[in-house]
Design a protein around this motif. Sequence first.
Motif, PDB file in Angstrom:
ATOM      1  N   SER A  30     117.851   5.060 -61.740  1.00 51.95           N
ATOM      2  CA  SER A  30     116.752   4.812 -62.674  1.00 51.95           C
ATOM      3  C   SER A  30     117.162   4.076 -63.941  1.00 51.95           C
ATOM      4  N   SER A  53     114.782  -1.458 -65.265  1.00 50.67           N
ATOM      5  CA  SER A  53     115.061  -0.085 -64.844  1.00 50.67           C
ATOM      6  C   SER A  53     113.793   0.777 -64.786  1.00 50.67           C
ATOM      7  N   GLY A  54     112.903   0.600 -65.754  1.00 48.74           N
ATOM      8  CA  GLY A  54     111.682   1.394 -65.772  1.00 48.74           C
ATOM      9  C   GLY A  54     110.549   0.803 -64.972  1.00 48.74           C
ATOM     10  N   ASN A  74     111.436   4.950 -58.462  1.00 46.24           N
ATOM     11  CA  ASN A  74     112.605   5.670 -58.983  1.00 46.24           C
ATOM     12  C   ASN A  74     112.716   7.087 -58.415  1.00 46.24           C
TER      13      ASN A  74
END
Length: 120
Positions: A30, A53-54, A74
């Motif tokens: 994540s 990543s988000g 994620n």
Amino acid sequence: EVQLVESGGGLVQAGGSLRLSCAASGFTFSIYDMSWYRQAPGKQRELVASVTSGGGSTNYADSVKGRFTISRDNAKNTIYLQMNSLKPEDTAVYYCNAIRTHWRQTVDYWGQGTQVTVSS
């Protein structure tokens, strides 16, 4: 052990669709930006699409804009590449990449690749 395992490649006719998946393990998925790259025979590896990543930001190569969509889950440690309106020039080995830069140190991981072949 870090692993990135791509799947979903195959042979498809021009105009068709494929969905690639990349399952990650062995690292904190994540917090890594994720990308799909591809390499055609005799050509350099090129960036196809990336996602932060988000999941809030994505980026695409001009050649695939409007046809490909990158996404990530994620909770499942997986990214996807939905490829529509495929063209013969999309034929390549597609690789999954994870990258993170922290304190000026960059760590990145690569999968083994999955072959995508688009027939005309």
